[in-house]
Design a protein around this motif. Structure first.
Motif, short mmCIF file in Angstrom:
data_model
loop_
_atom_site.label_atom_id
_atom_site.label_comp_id
_atom_site.label_asym_id
_atom_site.label_seq_id
_atom_site.Cartn_x
_atom_site.Cartn_y
_atom_site.Cartn_z
N PHE A 1 107.26 96.74 -14.57
CA PHE A 1 107.97 96.03 -13.45
C PHE A 1 109.32 97.02 -13.30
CE2 PHE A 1 111.76 93.62 -12.53
CZ PHE A 1 111.22 92.78 -11.14
N LEU A 2 109.92 97.41 -14.37
CA LEU A 2 111.08 98.08 -14.06
C LEU A 2 111.13 99.61 -13.76
CD1 LEU A 2 113.38 97.41 -17.28
CD2 LEU A 2 113.88 96.55 -14.78
N ALA A 3 110.01 100.21 -14.17
CA ALA A 3 109.66 101.42 -13.91
C ALA A 3 109.08 101.50 -12.05
CB ALA A 3 108.27 101.96 -14.31
N ASN A 4 108.70 100.60 -11.62
CA ASN A 4 108.45 100.29 -9.98
C ASN A 4 109.52 99.93 -9.48
OD1 ASN A 4 107.42 98.67 -7.68
ND2 ASN A 4 105.60 100.18 -8.50
N ALA A 5 110.24 98.80 -10.11
CA ALA A 5 111.31 98.37 -9.12
C ALA A 5 112.56 99.15 -8.80
CB ALA A 5 112.01 96.97 -9.81
N VAL A 6 112.76 100.19 -9.85
CA VAL A 6 113.93 100.96 -9.77
C VAL A 6 113.50 102.25 -8.97
CG1 VAL A 6 115.02 99.95 -11.80
CG2 VAL A 6 113.69 101.89 -12.09
N ASN A 7 112.30 102.27 -8.38
CA ASN A 7 112.00 103.54 -7.80
C ASN A 7 112.45 103.33 -6.34
OD1 ASN A 7 110.76 105.99 -6.69
ND2 ASN A 7 109.18 105.80 -7.97
N PRO A 8 113.43 104.10 -5.72
CA PRO A 8 113.63 103.75 -4.19
C PRO A 8 112.50 104.50 -3.60
CG PRO A 8 115.07 105.78 -5.36
CD PRO A 8 114.12 105.16 -6.31
N LYS A 9 111.94 105.32 -4.03
CA LYS A 9 110.79 105.87 -2.88
C LYS A 9 109.66 104.78 -2.64
CE LYS A 9 109.89 110.13 -2.73
NZ LYS A 9 109.21 111.39 -2.85
N VAL A 10 109.63 104.07 -3.59
CA VAL A 10 108.55 102.86 -3.34
C VAL A 10 109.15 101.81 -2.44
CG1 VAL A 10 107.01 101.02 -4.38
CG2 VAL A 10 107.52 103.16 -5.62
N ALA A 11 110.39 101.67 -2.46
CA ALA A 11 111.11 100.64 -1.55
C ALA A 11 110.90 101.43 -0.17
CB ALA A 11 112.34 100.65 -1.75
N LEU A 12 111.10 102.52 -0.02
CA LEU A 12 111.00 103.27 1.27
C LEU A 12 109.56 103.40 1.89
CD1 LEU A 12 113.65 106.12 1.21
CD2 LEU A 12 113.90 103.62 1.97
N PHE A 13 108.69 103.37 0.97
CA PHE A 13 107.21 103.51 1.35
C PHE A 13 106.81 101.97 1.80
CE2 PHE A 13 103.13 101.77 -0.16
CZ PHE A 13 102.20 102.60 0.76
N PHE A 14 107.29 100.84 1.22
CA PHE A 14 106.96 99.64 1.92
C PHE A 14 107.70 99.34 3.21
CE2 PHE A 14 105.50 98.81 -2.46
CZ PHE A 14 104.06 98.21 -1.99
N LEU A 15 108.77 99.76 3.14
CA LEU A 15 109.72 99.76 4.58
C LEU A 15 108.98 100.32 5.91
CD1 LEU A 15 112.31 98.91 5.93
CD2 LEU A 15 113.39 101.02 5.25
N ALA A 16 108.28 101.49 5.47
CA ALA A 16 107.64 102.40 6.61
C ALA A 16 106.16 101.87 6.68
CB ALA A 16 107.41 103.87 6.18
N PHE A 17 105.57 101.33 5.70
CA PHE A 17 104.16 100.89 5.65
C PHE A 17 103.91 99.44 6.10
CE2 PHE A 17 100.42 99.08 3.18
CZ PHE A 17 99.46 99.47 3.77
N MET A 18 104.57 98.40 5.64
CA MET A 18 104.18 97.04 6.01
C MET A 18 104.40 96.73 7.37
SD MET A 18 103.39 95.76 3.05
CE MET A 18 103.54 93.95 3.01
N PRO A 19 105.25 97.19 8.16
CA PRO A 19 105.57 96.72 9.52
C PRO A 19 104.58 97.13 10.49
CG PRO A 19 107.56 97.83 8.53
CD PRO A 19 106.56 98.00 7.62
#
Length: 212
Positions: A119-137
């Motif tokens: 959970f922590l390894a994924n949650a603190v990765n900002p590149k994953v956050a930006l990926f979902f910001l671009a992918f989901m919409p």
């Protein structure tokens, strides 16, 4: 709610992205080889739960704020890299322990610790956050009144398929690792492999930019 064609299209794209070699599935693979199926499944579940946090961030607009702030992105990226490096050092240290002190499974090694690591390894990765910001919409109808609900539903679908894919990787790699660990000289090398993977991922995250 997303319609059926949108859900199927999203699921197919998500499966391809999840199966493609990336930081999370490499972590699950290496961790399962070194620590066994139970530990690998815990890490897999933790990574999937971490994805859900990024989906919620994207829904609430936190990811957009992160994308607009280079300082916030850099701080979170550094925190993620340091955490991955810490996991890597821990795996390398485990390789130096005597066989009787190397915990692979059982009550002494709590499953929730592996869930928390993923959970922590994924949650603190900002590149994953930006990926979902671009992918989901891309799969959300912005004119609908339930756009936020669509994001949550799609996020749940993404998390479910992530658990299945990463779970399959953990089971397969854990089975192979169990066979290899029957040879005493091999077990430390599995820990070293896991450590190298974590450290390589830490270096990649620390040196990468937001759009790479």
């Amino acid at each position: 709610m997303p319609d059926t064609p949108t859900l199927l299209s999203f699921l197919g794209t998500a499966l391809i992205l999840t199966l493609a070699p990336g930081p999370d599935n490499l972590m699950v693979l290496a961790h399962s080889l070194a620590r066994g199926r139970r530990a690998g499944l815990g890490l897999a579940l933790g990574c999937a739960l971490g994805c859900m946090t990024h989906i919620l961030w994207a829904t609430l607009g936190v990811s957009a704020a992160l994308a607009a702030s280079p300082v916030a992105f850099s701080v979170l990226k550094l925190a993620g890299a340091l955490y991955l490096a810490w996991l890597g050092v821990g795996a390398l240290r485990a390789a130096r322990r005597a066989p009787e002190l190397r915990q692979v499974s059982g009550p002494a090694r709590r499953w929730r610790n592996d869930v928390a690591r993923g959970f922590l390894a994924n949650a603190v990765n900002p590149k994953v956050a930006l990926f979902f910001l671009a992918f989901m919409p891309q799969f959300v109808n912005p004119t609908a009144h339930d756009a936020a609900l669509q994001m949550v539903v799609l996020g749940a679908v993404f998390m479910a398929q992530t658990v299945l894919v990463f779970g399959a990787i953990a089971l397969t790699a854990g089975h192979i690792g169990a066979a290899l660990r029957r040879h005493p000289r091999v077990a430390p090398w599995l820990d070293r492999l896991a450590g190298i993977v974590f450290l390589a991922l830490a270096a990649r995250l620390a040196t990468s930019g937001p759009l790479r």
